[in-house]
Design an enzyme around this catalytic site. Structure first.
Site, short mmCIF file in Angstrom:
data_model
loop_
_atom_site.label_atom_id
_atom_site.label_comp_id
_atom_site.label_asym_id
_atom_site.label_seq_id
_atom_site.Cartn_x
_atom_site.Cartn_y
_atom_site.Cartn_z
N GLU A 13 26.64 20.74 -63.04
CA GLU A 13 28.64 20.45 -62.16
C GLU A 13 28.40 19.74 -61.37
OE1 GLU A 13 32.03 22.83 -61.61
OE2 GLU A 13 31.60 23.97 -62.97
N HIS A 15 29.54 17.92 -58.38
CA HIS A 15 30.24 17.00 -58.00
C HIS A 15 30.77 15.85 -56.62
CE1 HIS A 15 32.49 19.66 -60.37
NE2 HIS A 15 32.93 20.73 -60.15
N HIS A 160 36.89 21.85 -67.20
CA HIS A 160 36.68 22.47 -65.57
C HIS A 160 38.17 22.92 -64.78
CE1 HIS A 160 35.64 22.12 -60.83
NE2 HIS A 160 35.01 22.21 -61.52
N ASP A 283 27.72 23.75 -59.20
CA ASP A 283 29.29 23.62 -58.23
C ASP A 283 29.19 22.73 -56.90
OD1 ASP A 283 31.81 23.21 -58.19
OD2 ASP A 283 31.94 25.37 -58.39
#
Length: 320
Positions: A13, A15, A160, A283
């Site tokens: 995950e 970004h 999410h 993250d």
């Protein structure tokens, strides 16, 4: 005895921002200078920080709210263009990057078609959906064509967080937002919104309709592994429609460690779900890489379990 080989580390995950899609956002999340700089980078800076932390592969996904709050025509156009540009970034570093597609969920049929295109033509590994789509939870039957396509393609959908619904903010959090703005995001609001979505997915019957559908929840399952027994027990009481909540959740949901490097939470999740359903994530860039990999390295669990969490489960789920 020879040193154990370092396991492959896949962060699931992680970004980024597509410039055209990000220009539509009206919130402040992710716009702080250093975070924004990292969101915009799909090259030298990102790779250097992966190398420093010992991350072999990042699975890239657009940050919230992605295309979930746009009108249907704009969502389709921008999601498709963003996925094309992301595919180019992955192609530039195919041994270091993989990708989840941005989906134009305001147009569910187009979103299903875009998922198909992203997987079959661009080589993406699934998709990520952020929060509610213009106020509507993803379990709504109008989104089931996306789930049907994900099952047919054998790829997961990552659910999410995004900012809570405005009515929820006003009712639950408004008294504390000024002093504690993070209560709306990782401090609590993200968890409540996304855990609610996880529960709704089971209650909706979508897993009965699509028995091979795979869902991913981040942040150690948004707290749901800790609560599975109680939720299941309550929903088993007289007056509820019969449902095997705990069983369905455990059969269809994978969780990641994104932004939640808690050993007690991990052990609970391992005992509740089994190690095969837990995948490492950071993250990034909202959370730095190094605390995540340092925590992973120091975990006092078996070598086999650590290898599965670090990257083995991701390789199997995403067919890396």
């Amino acid at each position: 005895m020879a040193n154990e080989a370092k396991p492959l580390v896949v962060a699931l995950e992680e970004h980024y921002y597509d410039p055209e899609l990000a220009d539509t956002f009206d919130g402040s999340e992710g716009r702080a200078g250093e975070i924004r700089r990292r969101l915009n980078d799909l090259g030298e800076l990102r790779l250097a920080e992966m190398d420093t932390a010992g991350i072999d592969v990042q699975v890239l996904s657009h940050a919230a709210p992605s295309a979930q709050r746009l009108d249907p025509d704009t969502a389709v156009r921008l999601a498709r263009a963003a996925n094309d540009r992301l595919a180019q970034a992955v192609a530039a570093h195919p041994d270091r990057f993989a990708a989840f597609a941005a989906l134009p969920t305001p147009d569910p049929e187009a979103a299903a078609a875009e998922l198909d295109r992203a997987v079959t033509q661009l080589g993406f590994k699934g998709a990520m959906v952020h929060g509610l789509t213009n106020g509507i939870f993803f379990d709504d039957k109008r989104f089931w064509p996306i789930c049907e396509r994900a099952q047919a393609l054998d790829v997961p959908i990552y659910l999410h967080p995004a900012a809570p619904h405005r009515a929820v903010v006003e009712t639950y959090y408004q008294d504390y937002v000024q002093d504690f703005p993070s209560i709306l995001s990782a401090g609590w609001g993200f968890t409540v919104e996304t855990a609610t979505q996880g529960i709704r997915m089971v209650l909706s019957g979508v897993f009965d309709a699509y028995p091979n559908l795979k869902i991913v929840l981040g942040h150690m399952g948004e707290g749901l592994p800790f609560l599975l027994w109680r939720i299941n027990h309550a929903l088993s009481r007289p007056g509820n429609r019969p449902i095997s909540f705990r069983e369905q959740f455990s059969q269809h949901v994978y969780i990641t460690t994104s932004g939640n490097f808690s050993t007690p939470a991990l052990i609970c999740s391992m005992l509740e779900l089994g190690v095969d359903r837990i995948l490492f994530s950071v993250d990034y860039p909202f959370v730095p890489n190094e605390p995540g990999t340092r925590w992973l390295d120091q975990l006092q669990i078996s070598v086999d379990d650590k290898e599965k969490i670090a990257g083995g489960n991701a390789r199997r789920l995403l067919k890396l």
